[in-house]
Design a protein around this motif. Structure first.
Motif, mmCIF file in Angstrom:
data_model
loop_
_atom_site.group_PDB
_atom_site.id
_atom_site.type_symbol
_atom_site.label_atom_id
_atom_site.label_comp_id
_atom_site.label_asym_id
_atom_site.label_seq_id
_atom_site.Cartn_x
_atom_site.Cartn_y
_atom_site.Cartn_z
ATOM 1 N N GLY A 93 15.856 49.527 -8.524
ATOM 2 C CA GLY A 93 16.644 48.821 -9.520
ATOM 3 C C GLY A 93 17.394 49.734 -10.468
ATOM 4 O O GLY A 93 18.254 49.269 -11.225
ATOM 5 N N SER A 94 17.074 51.011 -10.421
ATOM 6 C CA SER A 94 17.720 51.982 -11.303
ATOM 7 C C SER A 94 19.078 52.398 -10.773
ATOM 8 O O SER A 94 19.484 51.994 -9.670
ATOM 9 C CB SER A 94 16.831 53.212 -11.457
ATOM 10 N N SER A 95 19.742 53.249 -11.551
ATOM 11 C CA SER A 95 21.067 53.764 -11.180
ATOM 12 C C SER A 95 21.065 55.289 -11.221
ATOM 13 O O SER A 95 20.308 55.899 -11.975
ATOM 14 C CB SER A 95 22.143 53.249 -12.137
ATOM 15 N N LEU A 96 21.909 55.865 -10.403
ATOM 16 C CA LEU A 96 22.168 57.301 -10.415
ATOM 17 C C LEU A 96 23.647 57.514 -10.153
ATOM 18 O O LEU A 96 24.281 56.702 -9.456
ATOM 19 C CB LEU A 96 21.369 58.027 -9.327
ATOM 20 N N ARG A 97 24.176 58.608 -10.654
ATOM 21 C CA ARG A 97 25.538 58.994 -10.317
ATOM 22 C C ARG A 97 25.510 60.390 -9.710
ATOM 23 O O ARG A 97 25.094 61.354 -10.362
ATOM 24 C CB ARG A 97 26.474 58.987 -11.524
ATOM 25 N N LEU A 98 25.949 60.477 -8.489
ATOM 26 C CA LEU A 98 26.048 61.759 -7.809
ATOM 27 C C LEU A 98 27.434 62.351 -8.033
ATOM 28 O O LEU A 98 28.425 61.624 -8.107
ATOM 29 C CB LEU A 98 25.792 61.602 -6.313
ATOM 30 N N SER A 99 27.483 63.663 -8.111
ATOM 31 C CA SER A 99 28.749 64.373 -8.255
ATOM 32 C C SER A 99 28.919 65.343 -7.099
ATOM 33 O O SER A 99 27.933 65.872 -6.576
ATOM 34 C CB SER A 99 28.795 65.141 -9.574
ATOM 35 N N CYS A 100 30.153 65.587 -6.753
ATOM 36 C CA CYS A 100 30.482 66.527 -5.681
ATOM 37 C C CYS A 100 31.620 67.405 -6.188
ATOM 38 O O CYS A 100 32.768 66.954 -6.264
ATOM 39 C CB CYS A 100 30.885 65.782 -4.425
ATOM 40 N N ALA A 101 31.290 68.639 -6.537
ATOM 41 C CA ALA A 101 32.279 69.573 -7.057
ATOM 42 C C ALA A 101 32.844 70.397 -5.905
ATOM 43 O O ALA A 101 32.092 70.954 -5.099
ATOM 44 C CB ALA A 101 31.638 70.484 -8.089
ATOM 45 N N ALA A 102 34.167 70.497 -5.856
ATOM 46 C CA ALA A 102 34.832 71.203 -4.765
ATOM 47 C C ALA A 102 35.544 72.437 -5.275
ATOM 48 O O ALA A 102 36.062 72.456 -6.396
ATOM 49 C CB ALA A 102 35.830 70.278 -4.089
ATOM 50 N N SER A 103 35.570 73.456 -4.443
ATOM 51 C CA SER A 103 36.315 74.664 -4.774
ATOM 52 C C SER A 103 37.743 74.515 -4.270
ATOM 53 O O SER A 103 38.068 73.607 -3.509
ATOM 54 C CB SER A 103 35.648 75.870 -4.112
ATOM 55 N N GLY A 104 38.611 75.409 -4.705
ATOM 56 C CA GLY A 104 39.968 75.419 -4.188
ATOM 57 C C GLY A 104 40.928 74.554 -4.974
ATOM 58 O O GLY A 104 40.531 73.845 -5.911
ATOM 59 N N ARG A 105 42.194 74.597 -4.556
ATOM 60 C CA ARG A 105 43.235 73.896 -5.294
ATOM 61 C C ARG A 105 43.870 72.766 -4.503
ATOM 62 O O ARG A 105 44.902 72.258 -4.892
ATOM 63 C CB ARG A 105 44.312 74.899 -5.707
ATOM 64 N N THR A 106 43.242 72.378 -3.393
ATOM 65 C CA THR A 106 43.833 71.327 -2.569
ATOM 66 C C THR A 106 42.969 70.083 -2.516
ATOM 67 O O THR A 106 43.113 69.255 -1.626
ATOM 68 C CB THR A 106 44.042 71.847 -1.137
ATOM 69 N N PHE A 107 42.086 69.930 -3.476
ATOM 70 C CA PHE A 107 41.129 68.820 -3.459
ATOM 71 C C PHE A 107 41.833 67.485 -3.307
ATOM 72 O O PHE A 107 41.430 66.635 -2.512
ATOM 73 C CB PHE A 107 40.306 68.850 -4.740
ATOM 74 N N GLY A 108 42.895 67.261 -4.056
ATOM 75 C CA GLY A 108 43.575 65.978 -4.047
ATOM 76 C C GLY A 108 44.264 65.643 -2.740
ATOM 77 O O GLY A 108 44.631 64.483 -2.517
ATOM 78 N N ASN A 109 44.426 66.606 -1.851
ATOM 79 C CA ASN A 109 45.134 66.382 -0.594
ATOM 80 C C ASN A 109 44.241 65.814 0.503
ATOM 81 O O ASN A 109 44.731 65.488 1.585
ATOM 82 C CB ASN A 109 45.736 67.691 -0.089
ATOM 83 N N TYR A 110 42.955 65.721 0.241
ATOM 84 C CA TYR A 110 42.003 65.342 1.282
ATOM 85 C C TYR A 110 41.152 64.152 0.854
ATOM 86 O O TYR A 110 40.780 64.012 -0.315
ATOM 87 C CB TYR A 110 41.066 66.506 1.604
ATOM 88 N N GLY A 111 40.823 63.324 1.846
ATOM 89 C CA GLY A 111 39.845 62.287 1.606
ATOM 90 C C GLY A 111 38.457 62.896 1.477
ATOM 91 O O GLY A 111 38.201 64.003 1.949
ATOM 92 N N MET A 112 37.570 62.163 0.825
ATOM 93 C CA MET A 112 36.202 62.621 0.626
ATOM 94 C C MET A 112 35.233 61.550 1.108
ATOM 95 O O MET A 112 35.540 60.359 1.070
ATOM 96 C CB MET A 112 35.939 62.911 -0.847
ATOM 97 N N GLY A 113 34.078 62.000 1.510
ATOM 98 C CA GLY A 113 33.074 61.052 1.977
ATOM 99 C C GLY A 113 31.687 61.419 1.494
ATOM 100 O O GLY A 113 31.408 62.575 1.186
ATOM 101 N N TRP A 114 30.852 60.392 1.414
ATOM 102 C CA TRP A 114 29.430 60.580 1.127
ATOM 103 C C TRP A 114 28.639 60.082 2.330
ATOM 104 O O TRP A 114 28.921 59.000 2.864
ATOM 105 C CB TRP A 114 29.000 59.805 -0.112
ATOM 106 N N PHE A 115 27.667 60.849 2.723
ATOM 107 C CA PHE A 115 26.774 60.498 3.819
ATOM 108 C C PHE A 115 25.339 60.706 3.343
ATOM 109 O O PHE A 115 25.107 61.365 2.334
ATOM 110 C CB PHE A 115 27.045 61.384 5.043
ATOM 111 N N ARG A 116 24.400 60.155 4.065
ATOM 112 C CA ARG A 116 23.003 60.376 3.713
ATOM 113 C C ARG A 116 22.166 60.511 4.975
ATOM 114 O O ARG A 116 22.533 60.013 6.046
ATOM 115 C CB ARG A 116 22.464 59.241 2.842
ATOM 116 N N GLN A 117 21.048 61.189 4.820
ATOM 117 C CA GLN A 117 20.143 61.397 5.952
ATOM 118 C C GLN A 117 18.715 61.281 5.472
ATOM 119 O O GLN A 117 18.266 62.075 4.627
ATOM 120 C CB GLN A 117 20.386 62.761 6.596
ATOM 121 N N ALA A 118 18.020 60.298 6.006
ATOM 122 C CA ALA A 118 16.611 60.108 5.719
ATOM 123 C C ALA A 118 15.786 60.873 6.757
ATOM 124 O O ALA A 118 16.302 61.188 7.842
ATOM 125 C CB ALA A 118 16.270 58.627 5.741
#
Length: 125
Positions: A14-39
């Motif tokens: 029932g709780s909440s969390l916010r994950l962050s993904c920091a990227a290097s480089g100067r082309t971040f905005g040119n690419y789509g991003m995705g989140w995946f998970r593995q149990a």
């Protein structure tokens, strides 16, 4: 590209969390991003994605309505807001970048690269 996921932790259902993904480089905005998970003992699965440009989003059915993906191109960071967490959300969460600077959204891990070490999310019942 180098990606660093953070924000995981141990929370109650029932709780909440916010994950962050920091990227290097100067082309971040040119690419789509995705989140995946593995149990443990399971394959890596798609959670959410956001396109380049307008920022179209897509979600796995299991998280739709509870999770929200977003991005801040000025900060080279993508986010995953996770609400109403359930024990079955327990997994290592990874962020990744689309291999190609295209606007369509993909749900397959092989369409992404830049995988970091992931961040552990554990939801207790």
């Amino acid at each position: 590209v180098q990606l660093q996921a953070s924000g995981g932790g141990l929370v109650q259902a029932g709780s909440s969390l916010r994950l962050s993904c920091a990227a290097s480089g100067r082309t971040f905005g040119n690419y789509g991003m995705g989140w995946f998970r593995q149990a443990p003992e399971k394959e890596r699965e798609f959670v959410a994605a956001i396109s380049r440009g307008v920022g179209f989003t897509a979600y796995a059915d299991s998280v739709k309505g509870r999770f929200a993906i977003s991005r801040d191109n000025a900060k080279n960071t993508a986010y995953l807001q996770m609400n109403s967490l359930k024990p079955e959300d327990t997994a290592v969460y990874y962020c990744a970048r689309r291999r190609s600077p295209l606007s369509d959204i993909r749900r397959v891990p092989t369409d992404y690269d830049g995988w970091g070490q992931g961040t552990q999310v554990t939801v207790s019942s």
